[in-house]
Scaffold this motif. Structure first.
Motif, PDB file in Angstrom:
ATOM      1  N   TYR A  16      -9.806  12.748  -1.751  1.00  0.00           N
ATOM      2  CA  TYR A  16     -10.347  11.837  -2.765  1.00  0.00           C
ATOM      3  C   TYR A  16     -10.004  12.315  -4.175  1.00  0.00           C
ATOM      4  CZ  TYR A  16     -13.894  10.070  -6.008  1.00  0.00           C
ATOM      5  OH  TYR A  16     -14.533   9.555  -7.094  1.00  0.00           O
ATOM      6  N   TYR A  17     -10.042  13.639  -4.382  1.00  0.00           N
ATOM      7  CA  TYR A  17      -9.826  14.146  -5.738  1.00  0.00           C
ATOM      8  C   TYR A  17      -8.419  13.857  -6.239  1.00  0.00           C
ATOM      9  CZ  TYR A  17     -10.168  17.025  -9.868  1.00  0.00           C
ATOM     10  OH  TYR A  17     -10.192  17.449 -11.171  1.00  0.00           O
ATOM     11  N   HIS A  18      -7.446  13.785  -5.346  1.00  0.00           N
ATOM     12  CA  HIS A  18      -6.085  13.458  -5.781  1.00  0.00           C
ATOM     13  C   HIS A  18      -6.040  12.078  -6.439  1.00  0.00           C
ATOM     14  CE1 HIS A  18      -4.879  16.549  -2.649  1.00  0.00           C
ATOM     15  NE2 HIS A  18      -4.265  16.957  -3.740  1.00  0.00           N
ATOM     16  N   PHE A  19      -6.732  11.126  -5.824  1.00  0.00           N
ATOM     17  CA  PHE A  19      -6.751   9.763  -6.380  1.00  0.00           C
ATOM     18  C   PHE A  19      -7.574   9.710  -7.671  1.00  0.00           C
ATOM     19  CE2 PHE A  19      -5.973   9.235  -1.831  1.00  0.00           C
ATOM     20  CZ  PHE A  19      -4.839   8.435  -1.867  1.00  0.00           C
ATOM     21  N   LYS A  20      -8.685  10.456  -7.698  1.00  0.00           N
ATOM     22  CA  LYS A  20      -9.509  10.521  -8.905  1.00  0.00           C
ATOM     23  C   LYS A  20      -8.709  11.113 -10.064  1.00  0.00           C
ATOM     24  CE  LYS A  20     -13.813  12.608 -10.615  1.00  0.00           C
ATOM     25  NZ  LYS A  20     -14.980  13.467 -10.245  1.00  0.00           N
ATOM     26  N   ALA A  21      -7.971  12.186  -9.786  1.00  0.00           N
ATOM     27  CA  ALA A  21      -7.160  12.818 -10.834  1.00  0.00           C
ATOM     28  C   ALA A  21      -6.058  11.878 -11.316  1.00  0.00           C
ATOM     29  CB  ALA A  21      -6.554  14.121 -10.312  1.00  0.00           C
ATOM     30  N   THR A  22      -5.536  11.053 -10.401  1.00  0.00           N
ATOM     31  CA  THR A  22      -4.496  10.090 -10.792  1.00  0.00           C
ATOM     32  C   THR A  22      -5.014   9.122 -11.843  1.00  0.00           C
ATOM     33  OG1 THR A  22      -3.442  10.218  -8.613  1.00  0.00           O
ATOM     34  CG2 THR A  22      -2.949   8.291  -9.959  1.00  0.00           C
ATOM     35  N   VAL A  23      -6.216   8.598 -11.640  1.00  0.00           N
ATOM     36  CA  VAL A  23      -6.799   7.640 -12.591  1.00  0.00           C
ATOM     37  C   VAL A  23      -7.132   8.340 -13.911  1.00  0.00           C
ATOM     38  CG1 VAL A  23      -8.735   6.092 -13.029  1.00  0.00           C
ATOM     39  CG2 VAL A  23      -7.685   6.184 -10.757  1.00  0.00           C
ATOM     40  N   ILE A  24      -7.745   9.531 -13.825  1.00  0.00           N
ATOM     41  CA  ILE A  24      -8.124  10.254 -15.045  1.00  0.00           C
ATOM     42  C   ILE A  24      -6.889  10.600 -15.864  1.00  0.00           C
ATOM     43  CG2 ILE A  24      -9.191  12.346 -15.953  1.00  0.00           C
ATOM     44  CD1 ILE A  24     -10.966  12.373 -13.442  1.00  0.00           C
ATOM     45  N   ALA A  25      -5.886  11.156 -15.191  1.00  0.00           N
ATOM     46  CA  ALA A  25      -4.662  11.548 -15.899  1.00  0.00           C
ATOM     47  C   ALA A  25      -3.887  10.329 -16.390  1.00  0.00           C
ATOM     48  CB  ALA A  25      -3.782  12.403 -14.983  1.00  0.00           C
ATOM     49  N   GLY A  26      -4.022   9.197 -15.674  1.00  0.00           N
ATOM     50  CA  GLY A  26      -3.251   8.019 -16.047  1.00  0.00           C
ATOM     51  C   GLY A  26      -3.787   7.253 -17.233  1.00  0.00           C
ATOM     52  N   MET A  27      -4.975   7.602 -17.727  1.00  0.00           N
ATOM     53  CA  MET A  27      -5.550   6.842 -18.844  1.00  0.00           C
ATOM     54  C   MET A  27      -4.728   6.966 -20.127  1.00  0.00           C
ATOM     55  SD  MET A  27      -7.933   4.730 -18.655  1.00  0.00           S
ATOM     56  CE  MET A  27      -7.783   4.096 -17.000  1.00  0.00           C
ATOM     57  N   GLY A  28      -4.073   8.097 -20.304  1.00  0.00           N
ATOM     58  CA  GLY A  28      -3.199   8.222 -21.473  1.00  0.00           C
ATOM     59  C   GLY A  28      -2.021   7.280 -21.386  1.00  0.00           C
ATOM     60  N   LEU A  29      -1.439   7.137 -20.191  1.00  0.00           N
ATOM     61  CA  LEU A  29      -0.328   6.210 -20.003  1.00  0.00           C
ATOM     62  C   LEU A  29      -0.795   4.765 -20.114  1.00  0.00           C
ATOM     63  CD1 LEU A  29       2.378   7.611 -19.474  1.00  0.00           C
ATOM     64  CD2 LEU A  29       0.502   8.986 -18.593  1.00  0.00           C
ATOM     65  N   PHE A  30      -2.006   4.497 -19.647  1.00  0.00           N
ATOM     66  CA  PHE A  30      -2.620   3.174 -19.814  1.00  0.00           C
ATOM     67  C   PHE A  30      -2.696   2.813 -21.300  1.00  0.00           C
ATOM     68  CE2 PHE A  30      -6.293   0.630 -20.864  1.00  0.00           C
ATOM     69  CZ  PHE A  30      -6.328  -0.370 -19.910  1.00  0.00           C
ATOM     70  N   THR A  31      -3.216   3.751 -22.102  1.00  0.00           N
ATOM     71  CA  THR A  31      -3.366   3.503 -23.537  1.00  0.00           C
ATOM     72  C   THR A  31      -2.017   3.330 -24.208  1.00  0.00           C
ATOM     73  OG1 THR A  31      -5.385   4.838 -23.511  1.00  0.00           O
ATOM     74  CG2 THR A  31      -4.408   4.392 -25.663  1.00  0.00           C
ATOM     75  N   ASP A  32      -1.037   4.121 -23.788  1.00  0.00           N
ATOM     76  CA  ASP A  32       0.317   4.008 -24.331  1.00  0.00           C
ATOM     77  C   ASP A  32       0.850   2.591 -24.142  1.00  0.00           C
ATOM     78  OD1 ASP A  32       2.960   4.408 -25.122  1.00  0.00           O
ATOM     79  OD2 ASP A  32       3.553   5.237 -23.195  1.00  0.00           O
ATOM     80  N   ALA A  33       0.775   2.084 -22.896  1.00  0.00           N
ATOM     81  CA  ALA A  33       1.296   0.745 -22.616  1.00  0.00           C
ATOM     82  C   ALA A  33       0.486  -0.329 -23.331  1.00  0.00           C
ATOM     83  CB  ALA A  33       1.291   0.498 -21.107  1.00  0.00           C
ATOM     84  N   TYR A  34      -0.832  -0.179 -23.337  1.00  0.00           N
ATOM     85  CA  TYR A  34      -1.682  -1.166 -24.017  1.00  0.00           C
ATOM     86  C   TYR A  34      -1.277  -1.291 -25.485  1.00  0.00           C
ATOM     87  CZ  TYR A  34      -5.850  -3.583 -25.715  1.00  0.00           C
ATOM     88  OH  TYR A  34      -6.701  -4.491 -26.307  1.00  0.00           O
ATOM     89  N   ASP A  35      -1.160  -0.173 -26.169  1.00  0.00           N
ATOM     90  CA  ASP A  35      -0.884  -0.215 -27.608  1.00  0.00           C
ATOM     91  C   ASP A  35       0.546  -0.623 -27.917  1.00  0.00           C
ATOM     92  OD1 ASP A  35      -3.287   0.732 -29.264  1.00  0.00           O
ATOM     93  OD2 ASP A  35      -3.266   2.173 -27.645  1.00  0.00           O
TER      94      ASP A  35
END
Length: 499
Positions: A16-35
């Motif tokens: 489970y932690y692998h998937f949790k870390a994916t979402v947490i770490a991916g928030m920076g990339l999310f913000t990059d694409a959003y902006d």
């Protein structure tokens, strides 16, 4: 003999932690694409306020270029800090900069054109610093948590959060513009002040998802590889991993202390260049080349495809049309490309995917560019003609970029270098890539300049631009062929050999 805690990480089952870390770490990339993707529709809103509904291309290009410049600097600075101070210690700082900058962009001051846009440019530069800092840290953290057999997929999962960010940018723009449009009709008043509030609100909302993950990011332990190999503390590494992964302590605790003589050769020394110089050149050059084409291609949408739709009745409809087109391209091409990489990268490898992606991008750019002036451009001008062919080709550039070098260039630098240089080398590679993105953005500004008596981009310049992007992708394929090495299935500790 590898440390037991690191061997356990390499062979750990997916948890489970692998998937949790994916979402947490991916928030920076999310913000990059959003902006990045909220800027084309926002430019239309700014154009209504300050440019009589005709915003010059330089406005959009400047708002994007300044973020790319900040990101290049952020990747260098935070990449180095990640290796010096630890991934976790500076991870929260990059997120804080992103969130605060997203919010203050909405408070860009003054009512004068130059003042508002000047302050917006400054705040977006700060936003770029945070976004850039997140790249090497997110990739490195995910690589160091994952096991050897699914590492590529999980890093690709982090990067695929960009696709969610694109959809979020389009969705938020659609909701905000639709709401303000309904309000203006209800009140029978179409106020410039309302448009001014709308673009600020769109920018500010971009920081909310990242802010929601701040606590989770701060609760992440330091990666075992940094703690064991850089800080030379395998005992603490085992304790940290025991907190988040279902691995018995007796399987990861060391029977003997780690040797007390860490490697000493510095970055860019002769030893470093002998062992890792080729890999660093490959990562930086391939990232530079793909970003030249990829970032310029993103801007084509709001310039060329804008003429594929009926003329909007007001600026809200205009921004909504641009956002809708972005969402369609993301859903049909961009996101499938990410997930093809997610599925195949640990099956067929990084090198084959990158080579294939570069070559297919080159073919598609040539198919768009060579006949553009005499064929595709006429379709753009004539709304009665079918534009399905050009639309499919344009979508394929995104599919093969993401099922190809746009994703692999993010993954590979996190796998090729020793732990004590990993974040730094990823930051250097990414910073060179952002320089390529700036080159592509500036080149697109030239290519999209209009004819003297036309609202359309100059067809000859667009032809040249598409062909140049195709040549750039061929160069990327050559760099990959001559300099790449496969990291599929290898332990990250293979890079520590002879250290």
């Amino acid at each position: 003999m590898p440390l037991r805690v690191l061997s356990a990480l390499d062979n750990a089952r997916i948890q489970y932690y692998h998937f949790k870390a994916t979402v947490i770490a991916g928030m920076g990339l999310f913000t990059d694409a959003y902006d990045f993707f909220c800027i084309p529709p926002i430019t239309r809103l700014l154009g209504h306020i300050y440019y009589n509904d005709d915003p010059p291309t330089r406005v959009s290009s400047t708002l994007i270029t300044v973020v790319l410049l900040g990101a290049a600097i952020g990747q260098l600075v935070f990449g180095v800090l990640g290796d010096l101070k630890g991934r976790r210690r500076v991870y929260g700082l990059s997120l804080t900069i992103m969130v605060l900058s997203s919010v203050v962009c909405g408070f860009s001051i003054c009512g004068v054109t130059g003042c508002v846009l000047g302050s917006l440019v400054f705040f977006r530069f700060l936003l770029g610093l945070g976004i850039g800092g997140d790249y090497p840290l997110s990739a490195t953290i995910m690589a160091e948590f994952a096991n050897r057999n699914t590492r590529g997929a999980f890093i690709a999962g982090v990067f695929s959060m960009q696709g969610i960010g694109i959809l979020a940018a389009s969705g938020v723009t659609a909701v905000v513009c639709s709401s303000f449009d309904k309000y203006s009709k209800k009140s029978k008043d179409y106020m410039t002040t309302d448009v001014d509030i709308a673009w600020r609100l769109i920018l500010m909302i971009g920081g909310v998802p990242a802010a929601l993950t701040f606590y989770l990011r701060m609760m992440m332990p330091e990666t075992a590889r940094f703690t064991a190999l850089v800080e030379r503390n395998p005992v603490q590494a085992a304790v940290d991993m025991g907190r988040v992964l279902d691995v018995p302590m007796n399987e990861i605790a060391e029977d003997a202390p780690i040797p007390a003589h860490p490697p000493t050769y510095p970055l860019f020394s002769k030893q470093f260049l002998h062992r890792h110089g080729r890999d660093l050149f490959y990562c930086a050059a391939s990232w530079f080349l793909v970003d030249v084409a990829f970032y310029a291609n993103n801007l084509v949408l709001s310039t060329v495809f804008f003429y594929y739709v009926d003329k909007p009745t007001n600026v809200y409809h205009l921004a909504l049309k641009v956002a809708s087109l972005q969402a369609i391209v993301a859903a049909a091409a961009t996101i499938p490309g990410y997930w093809f990489t997610y599925y195949f990268i640990d099956r067929i490898g990084r090198v084959k995917i990158q080579m294939f992606g570069f070559l297919m991008m080159a073919l598609v750019y040539f198919a768009m560019g060579i006949p553009y002036k005499d064929y595709w451009f006429k379709q753009v001008q004539n709304s009665k003609k079918s534009r399905v062919g050009f639309s499919i080709l344009y979508g394929l550039t995104f599919f093969f970029a993401n099922f190809g070098p746009n994703t692999t260039t993010f993954i590979v630098p996190a796998e090729m270098f020793p732990a004590r240089f990993r974040s730094t080398c990823h930051g250097i590679s990414g910073a060179i890539g952002k320089v390529g993105a700036i080159v592509g953005t500036i080149g697109f500004q030239w290519a999209s300049s209009t004819n003297a008596n036309s609202d359309y981009p100059h067809p000859h310049k667009m032809t040249v631009a598409f062909v140049i992007w195709g040549v750039v992708c061929l160069l990327g394929a050559l760099v990959t062929y001559f300099f790449a090495r496969e990291t599929k299935g290898l332990s990250l500790e293979d890079n520590e050999i002879d250290e």
